[in-house]
Design an enzyme around this catalytic site. Structure first.
Site, PDB file in Angstrom:
ATOM      1  N   ASP A  95       0.833  -1.205   0.000  1.00  0.00           N
ATOM      2  CA  ASP A  95       0.000   0.000   0.000  1.00  0.00           C
ATOM      3  C   ASP A  95       0.869   1.257   0.000  1.00  0.00           C
ATOM      4  O   ASP A  95       2.108   1.172   0.044  1.00  0.00           O
ATOM      5  CB  ASP A  95      -0.917  -0.025   1.226  1.00  0.00           C
TER       6      ASP A  95
ATOM      7  N   ASP B 218     -10.051   2.922  -3.930  1.00  0.00           N
ATOM      8  CA  ASP B 218     -10.728   1.704  -3.479  1.00  0.00           C
ATOM      9  C   ASP B 218     -12.140   1.605  -4.051  1.00  0.00           C
ATOM     10  O   ASP B 218     -12.871   2.589  -4.139  1.00  0.00           O
ATOM     11  CB  ASP B 218     -10.821   1.691  -1.952  1.00  0.00           C
TER      12      ASP B 218
ATOM     13  N   TRP C 294      -3.209   3.408  -6.003  1.00  0.00           N
ATOM     14  CA  TRP C 294      -4.532   3.965  -6.299  1.00  0.00           C
ATOM     15  C   TRP C 294      -4.577   4.790  -7.578  1.00  0.00           C
ATOM     16  O   TRP C 294      -5.511   5.574  -7.805  1.00  0.00           O
ATOM     17  CB  TRP C 294      -5.081   4.808  -5.133  1.00  0.00           C
TER      18      TRP C 294
END
Length: 545
Positions: free
Chosen positions: A166, A221, A202
């Protein structure tokens, strides 16, 4: 390099023909086995940080019991929430309440079922769970500053096979994405070079990602409602040039099987929306990671997730992502080769993201088919019959149709859209306001173009597979806009043509030049080494008889 310079205007298009140097282009799909996108289950959407040893083991058992393992779902990925604390030497210990026996028994259990085990970290210091879920154990749990020891622990001592990395902590610190992920990959390789890495930034992070990861997230997300699904698909519609050879654009964990689950957001999708969701993930070659609690998986969702014909699109040995072949009104037509490059079989999707009915009329020539075309509905697993000239359907809102088409003949393509091009300097991070982009243009072919092209030699657009059956002379017509005062360099297999004096205004214009192609695949580049190039809409090729 051979260079040729022409001064051209929109009205003076007559040029002498020239010869191209022949450049050999290698095509790895014929030389090696391509690893398909991974399939499996991940804990985040259903449980977020509220995971445990029992939960992960039980979900792994359910993957086997429900036939998902047999359908090809082989990864069980533990997301954020397993962290406990680091000791004085920086060694990570698991959460004592959630994983009292540590992580190795979890990985061992998954492996005993014949599946692979995945784990999680952040490229920065703190994890997303520490920021968004107030999980204080995630503070300092990121891999930043601990790469060698975490890599040894996760992939050596514990034996995990996959990792999602992440960027919440990295984002807070303002770290450089390429440097961080490259450094982490190097540390992992010193322990196990076979670990599959997923970059979770992302947004499409840049073309460097293929050297570091097997997949990379291209959006924020996902949530369990149609608006979120539509957003994710839109982010990936024009990224087909960056998928392939075992590396894929990741559209996030799937939200199939959710029914009003507050952890993932939204009240879930309708069966029609779920079918569109799954089929689009399949034809666009995204990793297929189930995100729901398998205890609550409806039978209809299970049947969809195990549809062998849709899964085959995702796991096809060519490893290609479908591209947009037609965009009219609100509908999109996506297509990709399956089974054999430039064969007579292609996968096609009709996609209606809108809130109203959408009618499709798809000429088979736009799909490079000649003669009659045999069509099969992959979601329904039934043949629709033989068609000629055009395929027409009207789809309800929030839906898609997935087809296997087999034509009598495969036609030589004549149109190449700008949005199909590979852009070596492209990323979607938004850090450069004048970075090269795929941009909406309502007056362009397909309603898309390339903007901010040129300015330096490496900022070009490249079409790597411009196909000619026999080779020879062609007329290339380039559609462009914003050409006033700009030049365009066109590179055909290493032969460069410089086009100056493009247009007298900012409107859409076109220019035609003679080119020579070799038989088979050709590489075409467009750009401007030291100034802005015009915005490119598309180009067409017409064989000179």
């Amino acid at each position: 390099m051979k260079n040729r310079f022409y001064i051209l205007t929109a009205t003076a298009l007559s040029l002498l023909c020239f010869s191209c140097t022949k450049t050999q282009v290698a095509h790895s799909e014929n030389e090696k086995t391509i690893t398909p996108p991974i399939m499996g289950w991940s804990s985040w959407n259903a449980f977020r940080v509220d995971i445990s040893e029992d939960i992960i083991k039980h979900q792994a058992d359910l993957m086997v019991e429900k036939g998902l393992k047999d359908a090809g779902y082989h990864y069980i990925n533990v997301d954020d929430g397993f962290f406990g604390k680091r000791d004085d030497n920086g060694i990570m210990f698991t959460n004592e309440k959630r994983f009292p026996n540590g992580m190795k028994p979890v990985a061992d259990h998954i492996h005993s079922l014949g599946m692979k085990a995945g784990i999680y970290t952040d490229a920065g210091n703190n994890t997303c769970g520490s920021i968004w879920d107030n999980d204080l154990a995630g503070v300092g749990a990121g891999i930043y500053g601990h790469e060698p020891q975490d890599a040894q622990l996760y992939f050596g001592d514990w034996g995990f096979d996959f990792i999602k990395i992440d960027y919440c902590g990295g984002d807070v610190l303002g770290l450089d994405e390429e440097e961080r992920y490259t450094s982490i990959r190097n540390s992992i390789d010193k322990v196990n070079k076979n670990v599959s890495v997923n970059i979770c930034r992302w947004a499409f992070p840049g073309t460097w990602a293929k050297d570091v990861a097997t997949s990379w997230r291209i959006s924020g997300d996902i949530n369990a409602h149609w608006g979120s699904l539509k957003y994710v698909v839109r982010k990936n519609l024009y990224l087909s040039a960056y998928a392939g050879n075992g590396h894929y654009n990741d559209m996030d964990m799937m939200v199939i099987g959710f029914r009003d689950n507050s952890k993932v957001g939204g009240k879930g999708l309708t069966p029609t929306e779920e079918e569109a969701h799954f089929g689009l993930w399949c034809i666009m070659s995204s990793p297929l990671l189930i995100g729901c609690n398998l205890e609550n998986l409806p039978d209809s969702s299970l049947q969809l997730l195990t549809n062998k014909e849709l899964i085959a699109l995702n796991q096809d040995p060519l490893g290609l992502q479908a591209y947009v072949a037609q965009h009219e009104n609100e509908g999109y037509v996506l297509v990709k080769d399956i089974e054999q490059k430039r064969g007579n079989v292609r996968a096609v999707a009709l996609y209606n993201p809108s809130d109203t009915l959408c009618s499709f009329s798809v000429p088979f020539t736009s799909l490079e088919f000649g003669g009659n075309v045999k069509v099969r509905d992959l979601a329904r697993q039934n043949d629709l019959g033989n068609f000629s000239d055009v395929f027409e359907r009207t789809l309800p809102p929030h839906s898609a149709m997935f087809l296997r088409m087999e034509g009598e003949t495969r036609l030589e393509p004549t149109l190449y859209e700008a949005e199909w091009a590979y852009l070596p300097l492209f990323n979607d991070l938004g850090k450069n306001p004048k970075g090269i982009i795929y941009a909406h243009d309502k007056d362009a072919s397909g309603k898309m173009k390339i903007g901010f092209l040129g300015g330096k030699p490496e900022n070009y657009a490249e079409w790597r597979e411009v196909y000619s059956t026999d080779g020879g002379r062609y007329q290339m017509t380039i559609q462009y806009s914003h050409g006033k005062g700009r030049q365009l360099e066109v590179d055909i297999n290493g032969v460069i043509t410089k086009i100056a004096a493009l247009g007298e205004d900012e409107k859409h214009s076109q220019i035609t030049i003679p080119v020579e192609l070799k038989a088979g695949y050709n590489t075409i580049r467009m750009g401007n080494s030291y100034n802005w190039a015009p915005d490119i809409d598309c180009f067409t090729l017409t064989k000179v008889l």
